[in-house]
Design a protein around this motif. Structure first.
Motif, short mmCIF file in Angstrom:
data_model
loop_
_atom_site.label_atom_id
_atom_site.label_comp_id
_atom_site.label_asym_id
_atom_site.label_seq_id
_atom_site.Cartn_x
_atom_site.Cartn_y
_atom_site.Cartn_z
N UNK B 6 0.84 -1.18 0.00
CA UNK B 6 0.00 0.00 0.00
C UNK B 6 0.87 1.24 0.00
N UNK B 7 0.38 2.29 -0.64
CA UNK B 7 1.04 3.58 -0.56
C UNK B 7 0.02 4.69 -0.74
N UNK B 8 0.28 5.88 -0.19
CA UNK B 8 1.41 6.18 0.69
C UNK B 8 1.20 5.59 2.08
N UNK B 19 -7.77 12.96 -2.29
CA UNK B 19 -6.64 12.08 -1.97
C UNK B 19 -6.89 10.72 -2.61
N UNK B 20 -5.82 10.03 -2.94
CA UNK B 20 -5.93 8.69 -3.53
C UNK B 20 -4.96 7.75 -2.86
N UNK B 89 -7.33 5.05 9.29
CA UNK B 89 -6.38 4.21 8.55
C UNK B 89 -7.16 3.44 7.49
N UNK B 90 -6.67 3.48 6.27
CA UNK B 90 -7.31 2.77 5.17
C UNK B 90 -6.49 1.52 4.86
N UNK B 91 -7.13 0.39 5.06
CA UNK B 91 -6.46 -0.90 4.93
C UNK B 91 -6.90 -1.60 3.66
N UNK B 92 -5.94 -2.15 2.96
CA UNK B 92 -6.22 -2.99 1.81
C UNK B 92 -5.89 -4.43 2.18
N UNK B 93 -6.72 -5.35 1.72
CA UNK B 93 -6.48 -6.77 1.98
C UNK B 93 -6.80 -7.56 0.73
N UNK B 94 -6.20 -8.74 0.63
CA UNK B 94 -6.54 -9.61 -0.48
C UNK B 94 -6.66 -11.04 0.02
#
Lengths: 114, 117
Positions: B6-8, B19-20, B89-94
């Motif tokens: 993940x970034x930033x 924001x992205x 906090x933005x969390x990405x999961x797979x």
């Protein structure tokens, strides 16, 4: 519909004593259940998972959990707490045959005293 | 195997700005999730993709949030315009699999901490 309830927002133990973090779930289908740990400023790490095999599941760092269908519970335990176990713990339910959306509990903060 | 990237890592913006966030899942994982975690709360699912299709976005505030997963790999989450309450906090999961065949665990990235001032 599915839901998960973590019964304690905070649990405080002394180092070397047992840990019990409680989780109850509600699901119309056979669930998959997971426990995750989150240390400060870190991502979520999988501790253990139940996916309809053995009801007693062993995870990393000495943790284990028992799936009890009759009580709709999936409590997390550890025989002896270590200072490094201090973190936030999340119970997650994922219903097979249902919406397939993983739902998190609100979390339990584990505090370990020396 | 490489984990979820993940970034930033951190982002500070003023309200009404945009924001992205970017996420690269574990190779081969078909399912991708974006979660929002507000301080002191459990993660809340914003959107779930299966390949490049949306499985669920019922909790995504669509007037300001958007997400895409082009080509079924990387994903971008955008907020425009941001509000103070988007600080989280933005969390990405797979994961490799979900559905009637069983549900694989989610693998999380380290998250992006967003502060809106």
């Amino acid at each position: 519909a599915q839901s998960v309830t973590q019964l304690d927002s905070h649990v405080s133990v002394s180092e070397g004593t047992p840990v019990l973090l409680r989780c109850n779930y509600s699901s119309s289908y056979s669930p998959s259940l997971f426990w995750y740990v989150q240390h400060p400023n870190k991502g979520l790490q999988l501790l253990l998972k139940y996916t309809s095999a053995a009801t007693l599941v062993k995870g990393i760092n000495g943790f284990e959990a028992e799936f009890k269908k009759s009580e709709t519970s999936f409590h997390l335990t550890k025989p002896s707490a270590h200072m490094s176990d201090a973190a936030e713990y999340f119970c997650v339910v994922f219903a097979s045959g249902g919406s397939y959306i993983p739902t998190f509990g609100r979390g339990t903060s584990l505090i370990v005293h020396p | 195997e490489a984990g979820v990237a993940q970034s930033p890592r951190y982002k500070i913006i003023e309200k009404r700005q945009s924001v992205a966030f970017w996420c690269n899942p574990i190779s081969g994982h078909a399912t991708l999730y974006w979660y929002q975690q507000i301080l002191g709360q459990g993660p809340k699912l914003l959107i779930q993709f299966q390949n490049n299709g949306v499985v669920d976005d019922s909790q995504l505030p669509k007037d300001r949030f958007s997400a895409e997963r082009l080509k079924g790999v990387d994903s971008t989450l955008k907020i425009q315009p941001a509000k103070l309450e988007d600080s989280a906090v933005y969390l990405c999961a797979s994961s490799s699999r979900f559905g009637q065949e069983g549900n694989s665990p989610l693998h999380f990235g380290n998250g992006t901490r967003l502060t809106v001032t």
